[in-house]
Design a protein around this motif. Sequence first.
Motif, PDB file in Angstrom:
ATOM      1  N   ASP A 252      16.450  64.890  44.509  1.00 24.77           N
ATOM      2  CA  ASP A 252      17.140  63.748  45.103  1.00 24.77           C
ATOM      3  C   ASP A 252      16.354  62.460  44.872  1.00 24.77           C
ATOM      4  OD1 ASP A 252      19.185  65.292  45.965  1.00 24.77           O
ATOM      5  OD2 ASP A 252      18.630  65.286  48.083  1.00 24.77           O
ATOM      6  N   LYS A 253      15.061  62.525  45.118  1.00 29.26           N
ATOM      7  CA  LYS A 253      14.219  61.336  44.974  1.00 29.26           C
ATOM      8  C   LYS A 253      14.143  60.887  43.520  1.00 29.26           C
ATOM      9  CE  LYS A 253      11.342  62.099  49.064  1.00 29.26           C
ATOM     10  NZ  LYS A 253       9.978  62.368  49.576  1.00 29.26           N
ATOM     11  N   THR A 254      14.111  61.843  42.599  1.00 26.12           N
ATOM     12  CA  THR A 254      14.049  61.511  41.174  1.00 26.12           C
ATOM     13  C   THR A 254      15.325  60.789  40.742  1.00 26.12           C
ATOM     14  OG1 THR A 254      12.665  63.442  40.725  1.00 26.12           O
ATOM     15  CG2 THR A 254      13.787  62.441  38.850  1.00 26.12           C
ATOM     16  N   LEU A 255      16.468  61.307  41.161  1.00 25.17           N
ATOM     17  CA  LEU A 255      17.740  60.674  40.827  1.00 25.17           C
ATOM     18  C   LEU A 255      17.851  59.276  41.437  1.00 25.17           C
ATOM     19  CD1 LEU A 255      20.232  63.669  41.236  1.00 25.17           C
ATOM     20  CD2 LEU A 255      19.499  62.589  39.112  1.00 25.17           C
ATOM     21  N   GLU A 256      17.311  59.117  42.635  1.00 25.12           N
ATOM     22  CA  GLU A 256      17.378  57.820  43.308  1.00 25.12           C
ATOM     23  C   GLU A 256      16.622  56.746  42.533  1.00 25.12           C
ATOM     24  OE1 GLU A 256      15.523  57.576  47.162  1.00 25.12           O
ATOM     25  OE2 GLU A 256      17.108  56.285  47.918  1.00 25.12           O
ATOM     26  N   THR A 257      15.534  57.109  41.869  1.00 21.46           N
ATOM     27  CA  THR A 257      14.742  56.128  41.108  1.00 21.46           C
ATOM     28  C   THR A 257      15.513  55.557  39.925  1.00 21.46           C
ATOM     29  OG1 THR A 257      13.741  57.860  39.734  1.00 21.46           O
ATOM     30  CG2 THR A 257      12.562  57.248  41.746  1.00 21.46           C
ATOM     31  N   VAL A 258      16.529  56.289  39.467  1.00 16.85           N
ATOM     32  CA  VAL A 258      17.337  55.786  38.339  1.00 16.85           C
ATOM     33  C   VAL A 258      18.717  55.319  38.820  1.00 16.85           C
ATOM     34  CG1 VAL A 258      16.133  57.179  36.624  1.00 16.85           C
ATOM     35  CG2 VAL A 258      18.126  58.146  37.798  1.00 16.85           C
TER      36      VAL A 258
ATOM     37  N   PHE B 236      20.158  55.044  58.350  1.00 16.73           N
ATOM     38  CA  PHE B 236      21.298  55.857  57.927  1.00 16.73           C
ATOM     39  C   PHE B 236      21.590  55.729  56.434  1.00 16.73           C
ATOM     40  CE2 PHE B 236      22.475  55.028  62.494  1.00 16.73           C
ATOM     41  CZ  PHE B 236      22.211  56.319  62.923  1.00 16.73           C
ATOM     42  N   GLU B 237      20.784  54.960  55.725  1.00 21.71           N
ATOM     43  CA  GLU B 237      20.981  54.805  54.286  1.00 21.71           C
ATOM     44  C   GLU B 237      20.077  55.725  53.477  1.00 21.71           C
ATOM     45  OE1 GLU B 237      20.552  50.520  53.690  1.00 21.71           O
ATOM     46  OE2 GLU B 237      22.742  50.342  53.721  1.00 21.71           O
ATOM     47  N   ARG B 238      19.371  56.609  54.157  1.00 26.38           N
ATOM     48  CA  ARG B 238      18.481  57.539  53.471  1.00 26.38           C
ATOM     49  C   ARG B 238      19.276  58.697  52.875  1.00 26.38           C
ATOM     50  NH1 ARG B 238      13.539  55.806  55.024  1.00 26.38           N
ATOM     51  NH2 ARG B 238      13.291  54.891  57.104  1.00 26.38           N
TER      52      ARG B 238
ATOM     53  N   ASP C 290      16.209  63.568  53.070  1.00 31.48           N
ATOM     54  CA  ASP C 290      15.020  62.822  53.475  1.00 31.48           C
ATOM     55  C   ASP C 290      14.576  63.260  54.875  1.00 31.48           C
ATOM     56  OD1 ASP C 290      13.114  60.894  54.239  1.00 31.48           O
ATOM     57  OD2 ASP C 290      14.070  59.368  52.987  1.00 31.48           O
ATOM     58  N   PRO C 291      13.336  63.755  55.013  1.00 33.40           N
ATOM     59  CA  PRO C 291      12.869  64.209  56.329  1.00 33.40           C
ATOM     60  C   PRO C 291      12.811  63.087  57.367  1.00 33.40           C
ATOM     61  CG  PRO C 291      11.062  64.155  54.741  1.00 33.40           C
ATOM     62  CD  PRO C 291      12.333  63.973  53.963  1.00 33.40           C
TER      63      PRO C 291
END
Length: 240
Positions: A164-170, A132-134, A138-139
Amino acid sequence: MKFSRRFTIFALVMMPLFSQSAFGDDREVKLTPQQSTLQVKHQGKMVTIERIQDPMHVLEETWAKTARKCPPFCPQPLQVAPGVTTVGEVEVFDFMRDKVNNGSGLIIDARVESWHKKGTIPSSVNIPFTEFERLPSDPRLEKPMAMISAKRRGQVGFVENTWDKTLETVGVNTQRTGFWDFSESPDLLLWCNGPWCGQSPHAIQGLLKLGFPAEKIYYYRGGMQMWALLGLTTILPEDE
C-alpha cells in the motif's frame, strides 16, 4: 365553587407570563420559537446551548471575513456526497438531543487541532480530517477508528501494508475496503469552519473510502462561521 372557577380562569390567563419569568424562559433570542436552550453532553458533563442575548454583539474578525483565497478556501457544495445528509442548525440541535445524549450519535470537529483550540461546538470531539485520509492498512488509523467505535476485521499483514505504501508513493491509492467493521459505530455529524471550508468534506470522503455507510453521516455545512453568526454557545479548551 365560584372561587375555584375564577382561580382557574386567572391561572390560564397568567400561565404564559409565569412560564416565561418563573422558569427562565424569558429570552428574546431563542434557539427556535419553541425552545430557548438545549442541554447536551460534553466530555461527561452537561453543557447548555443558548444564543447571545446582547443585540449589539457582532462577529469577531475571523468569522466576519468575506475574502479568502480559493483554492483552497472555496464554497463547498450543498451535497458533499451521495447518501450523506446535509443539515442546518436546527437539525444539529435535534442530533444533540436525540443522538448525542443517548450515545447513538457523535459530533466530529474535523478541523486541525490549531483551529479546534480556538473554540468548538459543544459535544464535539476533535478528529482532524487528515486522520481519515490514511490508507486502510495504516496502523495510525487505529486511534480515530476507536473513537468512532469501528473495529478492524483482521490484522493487515506486513506485505499488504508495505505494498500500500509503495503504491501511494507513485500516486496510486489502493482504497482497500472491508478492513473495518462499522456495525457498532454511531451516526456521525461532521463540521469545520463554514461553507468555505473543505476539512469536513475531506473527512467525509475519507470515511466513505474506508467503507463507512453514507446514510450514517451528516454534514453541517454552516460550521463554526454560522454557529458564531447565530451567537451560539462555544467551548474553549480551558473550559473543558
